[in-house]
Design a protein around this motif. Sequence first.
Motif: not given
Length: 126
Positions: A34-40, A87-101, A106-110
């Motif tokens: 639920e938390r990760v889906t909200e972030a997605r 890694e998701t946090r790092g991508s968001l901090m850099c503004g790389d939303t495509q990588n964060a998505l 991956s987190i949801l599947i994992m």
Amino acid sequence: MKKTIIAIVVLVLILTAGILETIYIEKTFKELSERVTEARNLIIKEDAEGALKIIDDTTNWWEERKDKLELITFSPDLRALSAALGETRGSLMCGDTQNALSKVESILIMSDNVREIINFNIRDII
């Protein structure tokens, strides 16, 4: 007679512990999803700042839960989920939303896979 009663008590304790473990695992991974889906959803809306806050909160929450999970079960993938959140946090901090998505997906599947691995199910018996 005494040994039979002791055996029954031990069996009941083992079954109770297994049921409680399963409930804890299910609740934990449901909340993680639920938390990760909200972030997605926020990443899709291009609200990187909101998604970063959720990922930060989720990471802190997950680290506490992961420590408890590691007391009752083992899977190296529990730690891999921590790395993926980082890694998701790092991508968001850099503004790389495509990588964060990509990382969020991956987190949801994992997390679904890890839940299936560490949780008790009928396939474990067969």
